[in-house]
Design a protein around this motif. Sequence first.
Motif, PDB file in Angstrom:
ATOM      1  N   VAL A  37      47.259  40.640  34.002  1.00 44.94           N
ATOM      2  CA  VAL A  37      46.796  42.025  34.094  1.00 44.94           C
ATOM      3  C   VAL A  37      46.924  42.500  35.546  1.00 44.94           C
ATOM      4  CG1 VAL A  37      44.878  43.604  33.737  1.00 44.94           C
ATOM      5  CG2 VAL A  37      45.212  41.670  32.190  1.00 44.94           C
ATOM      6  N   ARG A  38      47.587  43.644  35.745  1.00 42.90           N
ATOM      7  CA  ARG A  38      47.826  44.167  37.078  1.00 42.90           C
ATOM      8  C   ARG A  38      47.333  45.606  37.193  1.00 42.90           C
ATOM      9  NH1 ARG A  38      49.696  40.146  40.447  1.00 42.90           N
ATOM     10  NH2 ARG A  38      50.517  41.801  41.799  1.00 42.90           N
ATOM     11  N   LEU A  39      46.864  45.948  38.383  1.00 37.99           N
ATOM     12  CA  LEU A  39      46.544  47.329  38.718  1.00 37.99           C
ATOM     13  C   LEU A  39      47.702  47.857  39.556  1.00 37.99           C
ATOM     14  CD1 LEU A  39      44.403  49.690  38.868  1.00 37.99           C
ATOM     15  CD2 LEU A  39      43.811  48.746  41.104  1.00 37.99           C
ATOM     16  N   PRO A  66      43.763  44.733  50.367  1.00 35.96           N
ATOM     17  CA  PRO A  66      43.324  44.097  49.128  1.00 35.96           C
ATOM     18  C   PRO A  66      44.352  43.120  48.571  1.00 35.96           C
ATOM     19  CG  PRO A  66      44.184  46.269  48.645  1.00 35.96           C
ATOM     20  CD  PRO A  66      44.251  46.111  50.144  1.00 35.96           C
ATOM     21  N   GLN A  67      43.832  42.062  47.963  1.00 40.29           N
ATOM     22  CA  GLN A  67      44.674  41.090  47.278  1.00 40.29           C
ATOM     23  C   GLN A  67      44.424  41.086  45.771  1.00 40.29           C
ATOM     24  OE1 GLN A  67      46.997  39.410  49.122  1.00 40.29           O
ATOM     25  NE2 GLN A  67      46.190  40.678  50.787  1.00 40.29           N
ATOM     26  N   ALA A  68      43.309  41.666  45.342  1.00 34.04           N
ATOM     27  CA  ALA A  68      42.973  41.736  43.922  1.00 34.04           C
ATOM     28  C   ALA A  68      41.929  42.828  43.735  1.00 34.04           C
ATOM     29  CB  ALA A  68      42.434  40.398  43.413  1.00 34.04           C
ATOM     30  N   CYS A  69      41.825  43.315  42.510  1.00 36.45           N
ATOM     31  CA  CYS A  69      40.862  44.351  42.162  1.00 36.45           C
ATOM     32  C   CYS A  69      39.958  43.828  41.053  1.00 36.45           C
ATOM     33  CB  CYS A  69      41.586  45.616  41.705  1.00 36.45           C
ATOM     34  SG  CYS A  69      40.494  47.003  41.291  1.00 36.45           S
ATOM     35  N   LEU A  70      38.663  44.145  41.136  1.00 40.33           N
ATOM     36  CA  LEU A  70      37.681  43.700  40.157  1.00 40.33           C
ATOM     37  C   LEU A  70      36.959  44.912  39.584  1.00 40.33           C
ATOM     38  CD1 LEU A  70      36.052  40.821  42.267  1.00 40.33           C
ATOM     39  CD2 LEU A  70      38.034  40.648  40.746  1.00 40.33           C
ATOM     40  N   SER A  73      51.193  46.353  43.402  1.00 39.93           N
ATOM     41  CA  SER A  73      50.270  46.129  42.305  1.00 39.93           C
ATOM     42  C   SER A  73      49.363  44.970  42.664  1.00 39.93           C
ATOM     43  CB  SER A  73      51.022  45.846  40.995  1.00 39.93           C
ATOM     44  OG  SER A  73      51.712  44.619  41.067  1.00 39.93           O
ATOM     45  N   LEU A  74      48.171  44.994  42.085  1.00 43.46           N
ATOM     46  CA  LEU A  74      47.175  43.971  42.364  1.00 43.46           C
ATOM     47  C   LEU A  74      46.732  43.322  41.060  1.00 43.46           C
ATOM     48  CD1 LEU A  74      44.808  46.037  44.712  1.00 43.46           C
ATOM     49  CD2 LEU A  74      46.538  44.392  45.442  1.00 43.46           C
ATOM     50  N   PRO A  75      46.420  42.025  41.088  1.00 38.00           N
ATOM     51  CA  PRO A  75      45.766  41.430  39.925  1.00 38.00           C
ATOM     52  C   PRO A  75      44.453  42.153  39.661  1.00 38.00           C
ATOM     53  CG  PRO A  75      46.441  39.736  41.489  1.00 38.00           C
ATOM     54  CD  PRO A  75      46.621  41.054  42.186  1.00 38.00           C
ATOM     55  N   LEU A  76      44.126  42.396  38.397  1.00 34.03           N
ATOM     56  CA  LEU A  76      42.870  43.041  38.041  1.00 34.03           C
ATOM     57  C   LEU A  76      42.115  42.156  37.065  1.00 34.03           C
ATOM     58  CD1 LEU A  76      41.923  46.646  37.444  1.00 34.03           C
ATOM     59  CD2 LEU A  76      41.483  45.056  35.583  1.00 34.03           C
ATOM     60  N   ALA A  77      40.814  42.007  37.311  1.00 35.02           N
ATOM     61  CA  ALA A  77      39.969  41.198  36.433  1.00 35.02           C
ATOM     62  C   ALA A  77      38.662  41.926  36.177  1.00 35.02           C
ATOM     63  CB  ALA A  77      39.698  39.830  37.052  1.00 35.02           C
ATOM     64  N   THR A  78      38.115  41.746  34.984  1.00 29.73           N
ATOM     65  CA  THR A  78      36.774  42.241  34.686  1.00 29.73           C
ATOM     66  C   THR A  78      35.785  41.125  34.999  1.00 29.73           C
ATOM     67  OG1 THR A  78      37.042  41.576  32.366  1.00 29.73           O
ATOM     68  CG2 THR A  78      37.560  43.852  32.941  1.00 29.73           C
TER      69      THR A  78
END
Length: 216
Positions: A178-180, A115-119, A190-195
């Motif tokens: 915002v990071r996960l 993973p590179q980011a989490c949504l 940690s991964l970038p996190l976005a809604t």
Amino acid sequence: MDEIVRQAMAKWPNVPHCYGWLALDRRGQWRMRDEQAQTEGTAGDPIRHTALIAFIARNYTSDDAGRWYFQNGPQRVYVSLAYAPFVVRLTWDATANDGRGAPVLTDQLGKTFVPQACLLDEDGSVAFVGTKAEGEANAPLALLHDHDIDLLTQVSDLAQAFEVAETADNTADAKAAVRLHWCNGDSGDSLPLATVHAGTLPQTYGFERDPQAPAD
């Protein structure tokens, strides 16, 4: 792709494509949708045959329009996607990170998904953005199996990251910050996190959820 499939494609290049008969559900199961399932709008029957599942996995790919399909010999069998082209399971590798452990994502093809980011969408579904392959226009998207969300909350700060995302200033810099955080303490990544809104994902990540046969 299997060599026998390549040979069949070369021998019969003009076999009509198939639409509506194969689906990938939100838990990574391939489902066969016969005429009755298509007419009634039901999910269809899960495919249980181990060899067939492996055959689909080896020959699963997408076309230039972002339509995912299984190359069944000379015929493309387009896949209806319940959410995303990939579905991942989360496990914990206790031996990684010098014994501190690390989360591992594995997709429905049996491959490790990096993973590179989490949504996080409006319904609480979690998805991961993967690494874009060389020559590909879009990064792959994978839905996390709903049974693994509890584990994700145990090995990450998902709840806190979501709260930060919801209260962050509506600016690009604030949202990007915002990071996960995976693992415990300062170990791990940690991964970038976005809604996000689930309905926007196909356009953003370049795939079609319900490929349709072209009109005559």
